[in-house]
Design a protein around this motif. Structure first.
Motif, mmCIF file in Angstrom:
data_model
loop_
_atom_site.group_PDB
_atom_site.id
_atom_site.type_symbol
_atom_site.label_atom_id
_atom_site.label_comp_id
_atom_site.label_asym_id
_atom_site.label_seq_id
_atom_site.Cartn_x
_atom_site.Cartn_y
_atom_site.Cartn_z
ATOM 1 N N THR A 101 0.830 -1.207 0.000
ATOM 2 C CA THR A 101 0.000 0.000 0.000
ATOM 3 C C THR A 101 0.864 1.257 0.000
ATOM 4 O OG1 THR A 101 -0.116 -0.147 2.418
ATOM 5 C CG2 THR A 101 -1.987 -1.013 1.172
ATOM 6 N N ARG A 102 2.152 1.110 0.225
ATOM 7 C CA ARG A 102 3.012 2.285 0.333
ATOM 8 C C ARG A 102 4.284 2.085 -0.481
ATOM 9 N NH1 ARG A 102 3.353 -0.875 5.342
ATOM 10 N NH2 ARG A 102 1.646 0.093 6.424
ATOM 11 N N ILE A 103 5.021 3.144 -0.638
ATOM 12 C CA ILE A 103 6.332 3.012 -1.270
ATOM 13 C C ILE A 103 7.356 2.846 -0.163
ATOM 14 C CG2 ILE A 103 8.137 4.210 -2.551
ATOM 15 C CD1 ILE A 103 6.022 5.373 -4.302
ATOM 16 N N ASP A 104 8.089 1.760 -0.236
ATOM 17 C CA ASP A 104 9.053 1.437 0.806
ATOM 18 C C ASP A 104 10.256 0.808 0.103
ATOM 19 O OD1 ASP A 104 10.546 0.156 2.766
ATOM 20 O OD2 ASP A 104 8.800 -0.373 3.979
ATOM 21 N N ARG A 130 11.755 -2.590 1.462
ATOM 22 C CA ARG A 130 10.993 -3.817 1.197
ATOM 23 C C ARG A 130 10.634 -3.980 -0.279
ATOM 24 N NH1 ARG A 130 9.969 -1.650 5.885
ATOM 25 N NH2 ARG A 130 10.193 -2.975 7.720
ATOM 26 N N PRO A 142 2.487 0.452 -3.993
ATOM 27 C CA PRO A 142 1.037 0.250 -3.883
ATOM 28 C C PRO A 142 0.539 -0.741 -4.933
ATOM 29 C CG PRO A 142 1.576 2.584 -3.709
ATOM 30 C CD PRO A 142 2.842 1.882 -4.088
ATOM 31 N N GLU A 161 -8.546 -5.070 -4.603
ATOM 32 C CA GLU A 161 -7.162 -5.537 -4.655
ATOM 33 C C GLU A 161 -6.747 -5.818 -6.101
ATOM 34 O OE1 GLU A 161 -9.332 -6.380 -2.349
ATOM 35 O OE2 GLU A 161 -8.337 -6.164 -0.407
ATOM 36 N N ASP A 164 0.638 -0.862 -14.508
ATOM 37 C CA ASP A 164 0.842 0.289 -15.391
ATOM 38 C C ASP A 164 1.697 1.378 -14.758
ATOM 39 O OD1 ASP A 164 -0.679 -0.935 -17.344
ATOM 40 O OD2 ASP A 164 -2.549 0.016 -16.708
ATOM 41 N N GLU A 165 1.521 1.607 -13.454
ATOM 42 C CA GLU A 165 2.177 2.763 -12.842
ATOM 43 C C GLU A 165 3.562 2.450 -12.282
ATOM 44 O OE1 GLU A 165 -0.270 4.840 -10.023
ATOM 45 O OE2 GLU A 165 -2.026 4.733 -11.353
ATOM 46 N N TYR A 166 3.724 1.278 -11.709
ATOM 47 C CA TYR A 166 4.995 0.946 -11.058
ATOM 48 C C TYR A 166 5.743 -0.164 -11.787
ATOM 49 C CZ TYR A 166 3.040 3.715 -7.322
ATOM 50 O OH TYR A 166 2.487 4.737 -6.612
ATOM 51 N N ASP A 214 5.601 -0.882 -14.950
ATOM 52 C CA ASP A 214 6.186 -0.232 -16.126
ATOM 53 C C ASP A 214 6.899 1.024 -15.655
ATOM 54 O OD1 ASP A 214 6.896 0.848 -18.499
ATOM 55 O OD2 ASP A 214 4.851 1.240 -19.206
ATOM 56 N N ARG A 215 8.162 0.866 -15.339
ATOM 57 C CA ARG A 215 8.891 1.947 -14.661
ATOM 58 C C ARG A 215 9.274 3.083 -15.589
ATOM 59 N NH1 ARG A 215 11.989 0.143 -10.250
ATOM 60 N NH2 ARG A 215 13.762 1.234 -11.138
ATOM 61 N N ASN A 216 9.472 2.771 -16.868
ATOM 62 C CA ASN A 216 9.931 3.834 -17.765
ATOM 63 C C ASN A 216 8.892 4.221 -18.811
ATOM 64 O OD1 ASN A 216 9.954 1.661 -19.434
ATOM 65 N ND2 ASN A 216 12.182 1.505 -19.612
ATOM 66 N N GLY A 217 7.664 3.700 -18.646
ATOM 67 C CA GLY A 217 6.583 4.117 -19.534
ATOM 68 C C GLY A 217 6.673 3.565 -20.944
ATOM 69 N N ARG A 267 14.684 -1.565 -5.577
ATOM 70 C CA ARG A 267 14.837 -0.334 -4.810
ATOM 71 C C ARG A 267 15.861 -0.551 -3.694
ATOM 72 N NH1 ARG A 267 10.555 3.348 -4.936
ATOM 73 N NH2 ARG A 267 8.993 2.854 -6.497
#
Lengths: 694, 118
Positions: A312-315, A318, A322, A378, A387-389, A391-394, A403
């Protein structure tokens, strides 16, 4: 339980004991023995001596996964001397273990013995066991209320081992001593209770699960094979080895059942026994998927447990984002103090699309619309992650790059060793990497989610959008990943935008996903069944002749049963029935060399070279996705496919199996029988005569 | 100065509905040393808070310092529990889902949903 040449393991959930064949525990960096629970070693030493001598083993009997008996005689330097004493240890694991120690005197005279149990606990985290790292907290021990307490404390983190005996004992801080007197032909016995205590963790038990004389599974009635409502389909064939493998798979998957703290009533498959008795996103879902025609409870619980822990968060530590589905959950000290990221760790890029695939597949088999609706949010979060994370470079593809640069995983696909994604010349590709099979999973996930959106989420607009995106992904993928000159799909596109051009088993997963254009299928199948990828036992992870190929390299040349079960399904999907039958038959033949228990991987040597499959030495056996492989192979050769409220049966069965029957296949149709006759001569499939027929 | 603990629960009450909690219903009691009791009633994502209730389905106990660190995104709830610094009794499944509310973006200044900076 499982036995190797030198050690024996029994387990209940994540509580397990690895001892030598005498029942002793004498841990060292090279011998990871011990009593383990919640990823912590609660006993690193448990040595029995009689008059100062360690006994010799006569036999070790594996009666159940949680229970073992050791028959011993006093140590005399040689086992060829008639012993006048027998020593029997019976051990049942559960919240620690209960051990019944009995000594029998076979002499006509009374006898006095000094019996001693040496005990010590290093409270090593599983991650520390092999690295012999220094502990940061303090150890303590005390004798209280007729029991020995071995303890470890780091701030408020405490772990205790409580050891007590039913017979009179002199207890000191290193163990228990018994002064034993036995009459002629007499008997002496004591119970030994070893309880694992986790302070402040909701898992502090005062008692072990099993008491004196218990040999029957108790609390794990829930672990019994035939749970109400989940009877296993009956299998028969004219090839007896198939039944052996089938039953081995079912029993091993039962032993691998794991109960998450938050869902204590429902089991899900852990990844491997004993070191991977925990929730893994990838392994737990793959094994559940493989087992779906035989029961859906594992898959339903796996989906629920993973949904609860969805990111649910950016960490960065870990690798959490999201909507992301977790990779691995651990509970030991290093996880607690954030020296390792497994609380849980999210470093996997394939499991989030796989979550959507499994959710749809469960509905197709069970008609469980409620689950599809309950997990709608979920599932939508998972789609957003892609789509958002993901695909990191679009660029429209899901690629990964950790990370957590210190303790995170470099490769976040199923081939997760650091050196698995190699160019044909053997050089390492650069991060971030978009491996091909993940794009296939994304395609499949979007197609399936479109169905869920239309039928269960009342969102036809989303369904239209997902189908459009999937079609576009397929179109671009078939251009961007295709290696024109070599006629197969690149393993990945790397951080420099280069096509990683090794020939690998990953192309088989593309067939399973349905992302392959029709005009490219024939070439893909030719490669899969050709001598460079096909060893005679199965498809190698990497083709012979590639720069990085090594027949005993973990992900660069070995043959993996779970990989091959997906490839067989992929071949079926595109109508290559006979090739699917051959992959299934060869893998089932390999299983006969392992008494029906396929290992996680075996060497990629050509079949004609070794004549038997050479096991790749891994720490865990059984492994859930290897145990699940024969189940998915059965589905492939019977051609089981749910369509609406019906189960389609379209067999393409290897002739060796003769008549094959699978009765009472559970699903939304109630129960259906599938049967067929073996008509595929798998020795001539794929254009090349199989070794053995030459 | 705003009290972090109080602000966290006030934000919950203001929010009224939190989709991340859609799957759970029940009452959680936070027993925070030096800050007293807070109750959150969740009904399929709908939230109400109270300082005083008779019963809860699960109770979480920790220090105010640790609680505020969770709110600010400086402490992970799971490892706080694993370290023995947060005691949980009752329904663990509920707590597992409830912990999604940490950190509170408006208090921590950590904006969630942003891509990794490259």
């Amino acid at each position: 339980m499982t036995m190797s040449d030198r050690t024996i393991s029994i387990l209940e959930g994540n509580n397990f004991v690895v001892s030598d064949l005498r029942g002793d525990i004498d841990a060292s960096p090279t011998e990871p023995l011990g009593l383990f629970a919640w990823d912590t070693r609660f006993l690193s030493r448990w040595l029995l001596t009689v008059d100062g001598q360690r006994p010799n083993v006569l036999s070790t009997d594996d009666l159940d996964y949680f229970y073992v008996q050791f028959f011993l005689v006093p140590g005399t330097g040689t086992i060829y001397v008639d012993a006048d004493l027998s020593i029997i240890r019976k051990r049942a694991v559960g919240n620690g273990f209960h051990e019944d120690l009995t000594i029998l005197n076979h002499k006509d005279q009374p006898v006095d013995l000094k019996v001693r149990i040496e005990a010590a606990a290093d409270f090593a985290d599983l991650f520390e066991v092999k690295d012999a790292l220094k502990k940061k907290g303090e150890f303590y021990h005390r004798v209280e209320n007729d029991r020995l307490v071995l303890g470890y404390r780091r701030e408020k983190f405490t772990r205790e081992t409580l050891i007590a005996a039913s017979a009179r004992a002199d207890i000191d801080e290193h163990g228990l001593s018994f002064a034993v007197h036995m009459e002629p032909h007499g008997e002496w016995t004591t119970c030994l209770e070893v309880v694992t205590g986790l302070g402040g963790f909701g898992e502090y038990h005062e008692e072990t699960t099993y008491r004196h004389g218990d040999q029957r599974a108790r609390s794990n009635v829930k672990m019994s094979l035939k749970k109400a409502g989940e009877a296993i389909p009956r299998l028969s064939s004219d090839w007896p080895s198939l039944q052996v493998t089938y039953h081995r798979s079912i029993i091993d998957l039962a032993a691998l059942r794991f109960y998450a703290m938050t869902l204590p009533e429902h089991a899900l498959p852990a990844a491997g026994l004993p070191w991977f008795m925990t929730l893994f996103g990838r392994d737990s879902m793959i094994a559940s998927y493989q087992a779906l025609p035989f029961g859906s409870n594992l898959a339903i619980t796996t989906l629920r447990a993973l949904a609860q822990r969805q990111g649910t968060r950016i960490d960065d530590f870990r690798d959490e984002e999201p909507g992301k589905i977790l990779h691995e959950a651990r509970f030991g000290e290093m996880t607690a103090f954030e020296e390792r990221p497994h609380s849980p760790y999210y470093g996997a890029a394939d499991v989030t699309p796989f979550f959507l695939i499994l959710l749809d597949e469960v509905e197709r088999w069970t008609g469980n619309a409620e689950l599809a609706r309950q997990l709608e949010l979920e599932a939508r979060a998972a789609l957003r992650w892609i789509d958002e994370y993901g695909d990191r470079n679009g660029d429209g593809y899901v690629e990964y790059s950790r990370r957590n640069k210190e303790t995170g995983l470099e490769n976040q696909c199923w081939k997760d060793s650091w050196n698995s994604i190699l160019f044909a010349d053997g050089t390492l590709s650069r991060l971030p990497r978009a491996t091909c099979e993940i794009q296939g999973y994304v395609y499949d996930a979007k197609m399936r989610s479109a169905r869920l959106a239309r039928e269960f989420w009342n969102d036809p607009a989303l369904a239209d959008r997902l189908e459009k995106e999937a079609a576009e992904l397929k179109r671009r993928f078939n251009q961007d990943f295709w290696l024109k000159d070599r006629e197969f799909f690149a393993l990945a596109i790397d951080g420099d935008g280069r096509k990683v051009d090794s020939l690998t088993s990953n192309i088989g997963h593309l067939l399973w996903s349905g992302i392959v254009d029709e005009d490219k299928v024939e070439a893909v199948v030719r490669h899969l069944m050709g001598p460079r990828l096909y060893s005679g036992w199965g498809v190698r992870t990497m083709a012979e002749g590639e720069g990085g190929y090594n027949p005993i390299g973990y992900h660069v040349g070995t043959v993996w049963p779970h990989d091959n079960s997906f490839i067989a399904m992929g071949l079926r999907r595109y109508g290559y029935r006979e090739e699917a039958a051959r992959v299934a038959m060869n893998m089932l033949e390999a299983a006969t060399y392992f008494k029906g228990r396929l290992p996680e991987a075996f060497a990629g040597y050509p079949r004609e070279l070794t004549e038997f499959p050479v096991e790749y030495p891994t720490a865990c056996s059984p492994q859930a996705w290897a145990s699940g492989a024969p189940l998915l192979l059965l589905r492939a050769i019977l051609g089981l496919e749910p369509i609406g409220d019906h189960l389609i049966v379209d067999p393409a069965i290897p002739s060796t199996l003769g008549r094959l029957e699978l009765l009472d296949i559970p699903g939304r149709w109630g129960h259906i029988d599938a049967f067929g006759r073996g008509r595929v001569d798998t020795s001539v499939v794929g254009g090349k005569l199989q070794p053995g027929t030459l | 100065m705003i009290d972090t603990t109080q602000a966290f629960f006030e934000h919950l009450a203001e929010r009224g509905y939190e989709p991340l909690l859609h799957s759970i219903s029940g009452t959680i009691q936070w027993k925070i040393q030096d800050a007293g009791n807070w109750f959150v009633v969740v009904k399929n994502g709908k939230l109400t808070t109270s300082r005083n209730m008779a019963q809860a389905d699960c109770v979480c106990e920790c220090s105010k310092e640790d609680f505020d660190r969770m709110v600010m995104g400086k402490q992970n709830p799971t490892t706080l529990y694993f370290q023995g610094k947060m005691k949980i009794t009752g329904d663990l499944e509920f707590v597992q889902v409830f912990q999604r509310l940490f950190p509170d973006e408006s208090l921590s200044g950590v904006e969630q949903g942003k891509k990794e900076s490259r």
